[in-house]
Design an enzyme around this catalytic site. Structure first.
Site, PDB file in Angstrom:
ATOM      1  CB  ALA A  13       3.056  66.041 -23.700  1.00 22.26           C
ATOM      2  NE  ARG A  15      -0.988  61.913 -15.430  1.00 23.16           N
ATOM      3  CZ  ARG A  15      -1.104  60.677 -15.554  1.00 23.16           C
ATOM      4  NH1 ARG A  15      -2.075  59.706 -15.974  1.00 23.16           N
ATOM      5  NH2 ARG A  15      -0.052  59.653 -14.746  1.00 23.16           N
ATOM      6  CB  VAL A  64       9.193  56.545 -23.245  1.00 27.73           C
ATOM      7  CG1 VAL A  64       8.460  57.661 -24.104  1.00 27.73           C
ATOM      8  CG2 VAL A  64       8.775  56.488 -21.838  1.00 27.73           C
ATOM      9  CG  ASN A  90       7.381  65.323 -18.294  1.00 28.30           C
ATOM     10  OD1 ASN A  90       7.869  65.820 -17.238  1.00 28.30           O
ATOM     11  ND2 ASN A  90       6.395  64.761 -18.645  1.00 28.30           N
ATOM     12  CE1 TYR A 155       9.942  59.127  -9.575  1.00 25.71           C
ATOM     13  CE2 TYR A 155      11.159  60.383  -7.765  1.00 25.71           C
ATOM     14  CZ  TYR A 155      10.263  60.330  -9.141  1.00 25.71           C
ATOM     15  OH  TYR A 155      10.000  61.586  -9.590  1.00 25.71           O
ATOM     16  CB  ALA A 157      18.508  54.090  -7.748  1.00 22.60           C
ATOM     17  CE  LYS A 159      12.246  60.842 -12.356  1.00 24.19           C
ATOM     18  NZ  LYS A 159      11.878  61.486 -13.648  1.00 24.19           N
TER      19      LYS A 159
HETATM   20  P1  NAD Z   1       2.168  62.576 -14.052  1.00 19.69           P
HETATM   21  O1  NAD Z   1       2.067  61.166 -13.472  1.00 19.69           O
HETATM   22  O2  NAD Z   1       1.091  63.613 -14.030  1.00 19.69           O
HETATM   23  O3  NAD Z   1       2.901  62.365 -15.507  1.00 19.69           O
HETATM   24  C1  NAD Z   1       3.692  61.471 -16.096  1.00 19.69           C
HETATM   25  C2  NAD Z   1       3.414  61.084 -17.467  1.00 19.69           C
HETATM   26  O4  NAD Z   1       4.293  60.047 -18.057  1.00 19.69           O
HETATM   27  C3  NAD Z   1       1.844  60.830 -17.917  1.00 19.69           C
HETATM   28  O5  NAD Z   1       1.381  61.444 -19.114  1.00 19.69           O
HETATM   29  C4  NAD Z   1       2.164  59.288 -18.194  1.00 19.69           C
HETATM   30  O6  NAD Z   1       1.295  58.889 -19.128  1.00 19.69           O
HETATM   31  C5  NAD Z   1       3.486  59.522 -18.746  1.00 19.69           C
HETATM   32  N1  NAD Z   1       4.187  58.049 -18.842  1.00 19.69           N
HETATM   33  C6  NAD Z   1       4.541  57.136 -17.804  1.00 19.69           C
HETATM   34  N2  NAD Z   1       4.836  56.091 -18.320  1.00 19.69           N
HETATM   35  C7  NAD Z   1       5.059  56.193 -19.621  1.00 19.69           C
HETATM   36  C8  NAD Z   1       5.493  55.515 -20.680  1.00 19.69           C
HETATM   37  N3  NAD Z   1       6.111  54.286 -20.496  1.00 19.69           N
HETATM   38  N4  NAD Z   1       5.674  56.008 -21.935  1.00 19.69           N
HETATM   39  C9  NAD Z   1       5.290  57.118 -22.294  1.00 19.69           C
HETATM   40  N5  NAD Z   1       4.670  58.219 -21.331  1.00 19.69           N
HETATM   41  C10 NAD Z   1       4.839  57.579 -20.138  1.00 19.69           C
HETATM   42  O7  NAD Z   1       3.498  62.990 -13.331  1.00 19.69           O
HETATM   43  P2  NAD Z   1       4.235  64.374 -13.284  1.00 19.69           P
HETATM   44  O8  NAD Z   1       4.391  65.022 -11.953  1.00 19.69           O
HETATM   45  O9  NAD Z   1       3.863  65.428 -14.372  1.00 19.69           O
HETATM   46  O10 NAD Z   1       5.634  63.960 -13.702  1.00 19.69           O
HETATM   47  C11 NAD Z   1       6.458  64.340 -14.953  1.00 19.69           C
HETATM   48  C12 NAD Z   1       7.638  63.985 -14.555  1.00 19.69           C
HETATM   49  O11 NAD Z   1       8.388  64.681 -13.182  1.00 19.69           O
HETATM   50  C13 NAD Z   1       8.220  62.674 -14.169  1.00 19.69           C
HETATM   51  O12 NAD Z   1       9.428  62.353 -14.659  1.00 19.69           O
HETATM   52  C14 NAD Z   1       8.404  62.620 -12.652  1.00 19.69           C
HETATM   53  O13 NAD Z   1       9.212  61.759 -12.227  1.00 19.69           O
HETATM   54  C15 NAD Z   1       9.069  63.659 -12.339  1.00 19.69           C
HETATM   55  N6  NAD Z   1       8.931  64.612 -11.136  1.00 19.69           N
HETATM   56  C16 NAD Z   1       7.584  64.964 -10.641  1.00 19.69           C
HETATM   57  C17 NAD Z   1       7.507  65.251  -9.233  1.00 19.69           C
HETATM   58  C18 NAD Z   1       6.249  65.476  -8.517  1.00 19.69           C
HETATM   59  O14 NAD Z   1       6.066  65.876  -7.609  1.00 19.69           O
HETATM   60  N7  NAD Z   1       5.229  65.774  -9.240  1.00 19.69           N
HETATM   61  C19 NAD Z   1       8.752  65.467  -8.751  1.00 19.69           C
HETATM   62  C20 NAD Z   1       9.965  65.556  -9.157  1.00 19.69           C
HETATM   63  C21 NAD Z   1       9.886  64.864 -10.453  1.00 19.69           C
END
Ligand code: NAD
Length: 247
Positions: A13, A15, A64, A90, A155, A157, A159
């Site tokens: 959460a 960012r 997590v 998330n 990634y 797989a 998801k």
């Molecule tokens: P982001 O990198 O800004 O945020 C990801 C967050 O997950 C960060 O706050 C990070 O610290 C946290 N995180 C990572 N590993 C962790 C761990 N082991 N324990 C606790 N927290 C952890 O990326 P985002 O774009 O905000 O991504 C959020 C979700 O959306 C992700 O699951 C990502 O796969 C998914 N997503 C993003 C996109 C995109 O284009 N940005 C597209 C499809 C899916």
């Protein structure tokens, strides 16, 4: 504890999409647990800014992928807020690699961060939800989990596994009045996209019928919809929020 406010726990959460989710839930009057791992200064800033606006938020650290840390996060969240009504799985990572170059460690980290984490967090959240006979879980997958992305096989797989988890769990938990849904974002402008060149971003926009990248807020609105009673008869669904990229 007599508490009429609902509580949501959001992982990742600090960012991006997780932060946008935290903001929307807080603004709608929910108590928000901001799960974070390493981004302490970012999450503390968010905690302070939302608290100053009069919202009820609590930042809690947990990697997590670590079951013990996840358990401690839930214990502390319950101590402060009572039961958890909604979980948003998330937190996520991305990596661009040729399939033949992916190491066992990279493969495991991808699956641990997306799948094992959802398993750990959801088991903890269910402690309240099953006894309360209500709850909602929203998993954040990706359109690449639906259609596959070249150079992101681990990634994609992992998801895709989140989509399978969502559907199976929705069947198992439906009789307990717990809904499980999934948002599958398209290309969203967050830190995760920083590694992607402007040229690739332009071509991704061209492939998107709405001709642009999405915002974290647009994903957060879909997450909030699936979490809230506005979607009370929806479970086991994968909501694509991708500007038409995958239809
Ligand atoms: P982001 O990198 O800004 O945020 C990801 C967050 O997950 C960060 O706050 C990070 O610290 C946290 N995180 C990572 N590993 C962790 C761990 N082991 N324990 C606790 N927290 C952890 O990326 P985002 O774009 O905000 O991504 C959020 C979700 O959306 C992700 O699951 C990502 O796969 C998914 N997503 C993003 C996109 C995109 O284009 N940005 C597209 C499809 C899916």
């Amino acid at each position: 504890m007599c508490n009429l406010k609902k509580t949501v726990l959001i992982t990742g959460a600090s960012r991006g999409i997780g932060k946008a989710c935290a903001e929307i839930f807080a603004k709608r009057g929910w108590q928000v647990v901001l799960g974070y791992n390493k981004s302490e200064s970012e999450v503390k800033q968010l905690e302070v800014s939302l608290s100053l606006k009069g919202f009820s938020v609590l930042a809690l650290q947990a990697d997590v992928t670590n079951q013990e840390q996840v358990k401690q996060m839930f214990i502390e969240a319950r101590r402060v807020y009572g039961s958890i009504d909604v979980l948003v799985n998330n937190a996520g990572i991305s990596q661009f690699r040729l399939f033949t170059d992916i190491t066992e460690q990279e493969w495991d980290l991808m699956f641990d961060t997306h799948c094992k984490a959802a398993f750990f967090c959801t088991q903890c959240a269910l402690e309240d939800m099953i006894s309360n006979k209500k709850g909602s879980i929203v998993n954040v997958s990706s359109m690449w989990g639906q259609v596959g992305a070249s150079c992101e096989v681990h990634y994609s797989a992992s998801k895709a596994a989140i989509i399978g988890l969502t559907k199976a769990l929705a069947k198992e938990l439906g009789p307990s009045n717990i809904r499980v849904n999934c948002v599958a974002p398209g290309v969203i402008e967050t830190d995760m996209m920083k590694a992607v060149s402007e040229e690739i971003k332009d071509s991704l926009c061209d492939e998107t019928p709405l001709m642009r990248l999405g915002s974290a807020e647009e994903i957060a609105k879909a997450v909030f919809f699936l979490a809230s009673n506005e979607s009370s008869f929806i479970t086991g669904q994968i909501l694509g929020v991708n500007g038409g990229f995958v239809i």
